[in-house]
Design a protein around this motif. Structure first.
Motif, PDB file in Angstrom:
ATOM      1  N   TYR A  57      18.385 -39.826  -6.359  1.00 32.15           N
ATOM      2  CA  TYR A  57      18.018 -41.008  -5.572  1.00 32.15           C
ATOM      3  C   TYR A  57      19.062 -41.295  -4.498  1.00 32.15           C
ATOM      4  O   TYR A  57      18.725 -41.677  -3.371  1.00 32.15           O
ATOM      5  CB  TYR A  57      17.885 -42.233  -6.481  1.00 32.15           C
ATOM      6  CG  TYR A  57      16.553 -42.368  -7.165  1.00 32.15           C
ATOM      7  CD1 TYR A  57      15.365 -42.475  -6.440  1.00 32.15           C
ATOM      8  CD2 TYR A  57      16.466 -42.416  -8.554  1.00 32.15           C
ATOM      9  CE1 TYR A  57      14.141 -42.612  -7.073  1.00 32.15           C
ATOM     10  CE2 TYR A  57      15.246 -42.555  -9.192  1.00 32.15           C
ATOM     11  CZ  TYR A  57      14.081 -42.649  -8.457  1.00 32.15           C
ATOM     12  OH  TYR A  57      12.879 -42.791  -9.075  1.00 32.15           O
TER      13      TYR A  57
ATOM     14  N   TYR B 284       3.300 -39.918   3.835  1.00 27.73           N
ATOM     15  CA  TYR B 284       4.257 -40.349   2.818  1.00 27.73           C
ATOM     16  C   TYR B 284       3.768 -41.654   2.202  1.00 27.73           C
ATOM     17  O   TYR B 284       2.958 -42.379   2.785  1.00 27.73           O
ATOM     18  CB  TYR B 284       5.649 -40.540   3.424  1.00 27.73           C
ATOM     19  CG  TYR B 284       5.669 -41.462   4.622  1.00 27.73           C
ATOM     20  CD1 TYR B 284       5.785 -42.843   4.476  1.00 27.73           C
ATOM     21  CD2 TYR B 284       5.554 -40.948   5.921  1.00 27.73           C
ATOM     22  CE1 TYR B 284       5.787 -43.685   5.583  1.00 27.73           C
ATOM     23  CE2 TYR B 284       5.558 -41.782   7.027  1.00 27.73           C
ATOM     24  CZ  TYR B 284       5.677 -43.148   6.844  1.00 27.73           C
ATOM     25  OH  TYR B 284       5.663 -43.985   7.934  1.00 27.73           O
ATOM     26  N   SER B 285       4.273 -41.944   0.997  1.00 30.59           N
ATOM     27  CA  SER B 285       3.879 -43.157   0.280  1.00 30.59           C
ATOM     28  C   SER B 285       4.908 -44.265   0.510  1.00 30.59           C
ATOM     29  O   SER B 285       6.079 -44.097   0.155  1.00 30.59           O
ATOM     30  CB  SER B 285       3.772 -42.868  -1.224  1.00 30.59           C
ATOM     31  OG  SER B 285       3.745 -44.079  -1.970  1.00 30.59           O
TER      32      SER B 285
ATOM     33  N   ASN C 132       5.228 -46.918  -1.157  1.00 30.99           N
ATOM     34  CA  ASN C 132       5.723 -47.335  -2.475  1.00 30.99           C
ATOM     35  C   ASN C 132       6.856 -46.424  -2.956  1.00 30.99           C
ATOM     36  O   ASN C 132       7.823 -46.896  -3.569  1.00 30.99           O
ATOM     37  CB  ASN C 132       4.585 -47.324  -3.504  1.00 30.99           C
ATOM     38  CG  ASN C 132       3.590 -48.438  -3.269  1.00 30.99           C
ATOM     39  OD1 ASN C 132       3.911 -49.467  -2.686  1.00 30.99           O
ATOM     40  ND2 ASN C 132       2.358 -48.240  -3.717  1.00 30.99           N
ATOM     41  N   THR C 133       6.729 -45.131  -2.675  1.00 31.71           N
ATOM     42  CA  THR C 133       7.788 -44.199  -3.073  1.00 31.71           C
ATOM     43  C   THR C 133       9.065 -44.462  -2.282  1.00 31.71           C
ATOM     44  O   THR C 133      10.169 -44.435  -2.837  1.00 31.71           O
ATOM     45  CB  THR C 133       7.338 -42.744  -2.853  1.00 31.71           C
ATOM     46  OG1 THR C 133       6.185 -42.479  -3.667  1.00 31.71           O
ATOM     47  CG2 THR C 133       8.445 -41.773  -3.242  1.00 31.71           C
TER      48      THR C 133
ATOM     49  N   GLU D 180      10.687 -47.435  -3.716  1.00 27.35           N
ATOM     50  CA  GLU D 180      11.298 -47.088  -5.006  1.00 27.35           C
ATOM     51  C   GLU D 180      12.643 -46.414  -4.797  1.00 27.35           C
ATOM     52  O   GLU D 180      13.624 -46.720  -5.500  1.00 27.35           O
ATOM     53  CB  GLU D 180      10.370 -46.152  -5.788  1.00 27.35           C
ATOM     54  CG  GLU D 180      10.963 -45.632  -7.091  1.00 27.35           C
ATOM     55  CD  GLU D 180      10.177 -44.475  -7.678  1.00 27.35           C
ATOM     56  OE1 GLU D 180      10.786 -43.653  -8.382  1.00 27.35           O
ATOM     57  OE2 GLU D 180       8.958 -44.388  -7.435  1.00 27.35           O
TER      58      GLU D 180
ATOM     59  N   SER E 150       9.850 -34.381 -11.058  1.00 19.71           N
ATOM     60  CA  SER E 150       9.166 -35.335 -10.173  1.00 19.71           C
ATOM     61  C   SER E 150       9.957 -35.668  -8.910  1.00 19.71           C
ATOM     62  O   SER E 150       9.403 -36.282  -7.987  1.00 19.71           O
ATOM     63  CB  SER E 150       8.868 -36.634 -10.927  1.00 19.71           C
ATOM     64  OG  SER E 150      10.066 -37.313 -11.261  1.00 19.71           O
TER      65      SER E 150
ATOM     66  N   SER F 153       8.734 -34.345  -5.218  1.00 15.56           N
ATOM     67  CA  SER F 153       7.687 -35.063  -4.481  1.00 15.56           C
ATOM     68  C   SER F 153       8.242 -36.318  -3.811  1.00 15.56           C
ATOM     69  O   SER F 153       7.816 -36.699  -2.717  1.00 15.56           O
ATOM     70  CB  SER F 153       6.527 -35.426  -5.413  1.00 15.56           C
ATOM     71  OG  SER F 153       6.953 -36.314  -6.430  1.00 15.56           O
ATOM     72  N   LYS F 154       9.213 -36.967  -4.454  1.00 17.83           N
ATOM     73  CA  LYS F 154       9.841 -38.155  -3.850  1.00 17.83           C
ATOM     74  C   LYS F 154      10.639 -37.748  -2.607  1.00 17.83           C
ATOM     75  O   LYS F 154      10.606 -38.441  -1.580  1.00 17.83           O
ATOM     76  CB  LYS F 154      10.743 -38.853  -4.867  1.00 17.83           C
ATOM     77  CG  LYS F 154      10.020 -39.347  -6.115  1.00 17.83           C
ATOM     78  CD  LYS F 154      10.978 -40.037  -7.075  1.00 17.83           C
ATOM     79  CE  LYS F 154      10.353 -40.246  -8.453  1.00 17.83           C
ATOM     80  NZ  LYS F 154       9.150 -41.091  -8.405  1.00 17.83           N
TER      81      LYS F 154
ATOM     82  N   ASP G 147       8.314 -37.146   0.369  1.00 18.06           N
ATOM     83  CA  ASP G 147       7.898 -38.376   1.046  1.00 18.06           C
ATOM     84  C   ASP G 147       8.985 -38.856   2.005  1.00 18.06           C
ATOM     85  O   ASP G 147       8.693 -39.267   3.137  1.00 18.06           O
ATOM     86  CB  ASP G 147       7.591 -39.474   0.019  1.00 18.06           C
ATOM     87  CG  ASP G 147       6.209 -39.339  -0.582  1.00 18.06           C
ATOM     88  OD1 ASP G 147       5.531 -38.342  -0.288  1.00 18.06           O
ATOM     89  OD2 ASP G 147       5.797 -40.232  -1.355  1.00 18.06           O
TER      90      ASP G 147
END
Length: 240
Positions: A70, A178-179, A181-182, A185, A211, A214-215, A218
């Motif tokens: 992150y 892209y999302s 929401n992601t 996050e 996972s 994919s983040k 985005d």
């Protein structure tokens, strides 16, 4: 990664740095995915007697490594965004643009920077030393490090676009989407980890294995859209 034909030298430099950071994250995620895929991971190292031995990479350590992604991804977003926006200011400076010829939006940004930079001490120095402010008015009080400070998500991006007068455009059609929401996050988790309200192990426990790729995708797509939009903005001289 999708390639964008960038003509502006300052934006191109920011784009190259963005690509380097993407390469770094992709190597990290490839390593992380190998850890997540293995049932019995070990680190091979030499002991004090120079004999090779296996040191287990525990599940707890793997959680910490996973959560650290992150930080890498958010750093990609914030640093790349700051560098991309800085390209606008560097362009104005390198082209010796007169403040009277820039757009109303850019003029407002410059005057706000000027207001922030002119504290009482600065004003006293200007008056005492009879300093001509005209050569530095375009960049006085401006610091790209102050642009975001852990605050970037899609809502903030939209405000930045409105403030400067550009619009980001996804690259590669549906593959470039892209999302929101992601992205949010990523920002929230980065801040929780950076401020200590969530431990890395706790955070990693909450992340499904395999996972993070994919983040990251985005986040990469968002920045590609920004570079694409700013490329059009600078090429068409919409800052005037």
């Amino acid at each position: 990664m999708s390639s964008i034909q960038i003509n502006n030298t300052h934006l191109f430099d920011a784009y190259l740095e963005f690509q380097d950071k993407c390469d770094e994250i992709e190597r990290y995620i490839a390593f992380l995915d190998k850890l997540d895929s293995g049932s019995d991971n070990h680190l091979l190292s030499k002991n004090k007697d120079s004999f090779w031995e296996n040191t287990p990479i525990t599940r707890e350590v793997q959680k910490t490594i996973r959560a650290s992604t992150y930080l890498l991804i958010y750093n990609l977003l914030e640093s790349s965004m700051c560098n991309a926006l800085d390209a606008i200011h560097l362009t104005l400076e390198s082209e010796s643009i007169d403040i009277q010829t820039v757009s109303t939006k850019i003029k407002r940004i410059i005057y706000n920077n000027l207001k922030n930079g002119l504290g009482e001490k600065s004003i006293d120095e200007l008056v005492t030393n009879n300093i001509d402010l005209r050569p530095i008015i375009m960049k006085h009080g401006y610091n790209k490090k102050d642009l975001l400070s852990g605050n970037l998500d899609v809502d903030v991006l939209r405000k930045i676009e409105k403030k400067y007068g550009f619009e980001s455009f996804p690259v590669d059609g549906k593959n470039g989407l892209y999302s929101p929401n992601t992205i949010r996050e990523i920002k929230v988790k980065r801040n929780e980890l950076a401020h200590g309200s969530l431990s890395f192990e706790q955070c990693g426990q909450q992340i499904p294995i395999l996972s993070m790729s994919s983040k990251y995708k985005d986040a990469r797509n968002l920045m590609l859209a920004v570079f694409n939009g700013l490329n059009n903005f600078l090429n068409q001289k919409k800052y005037l």
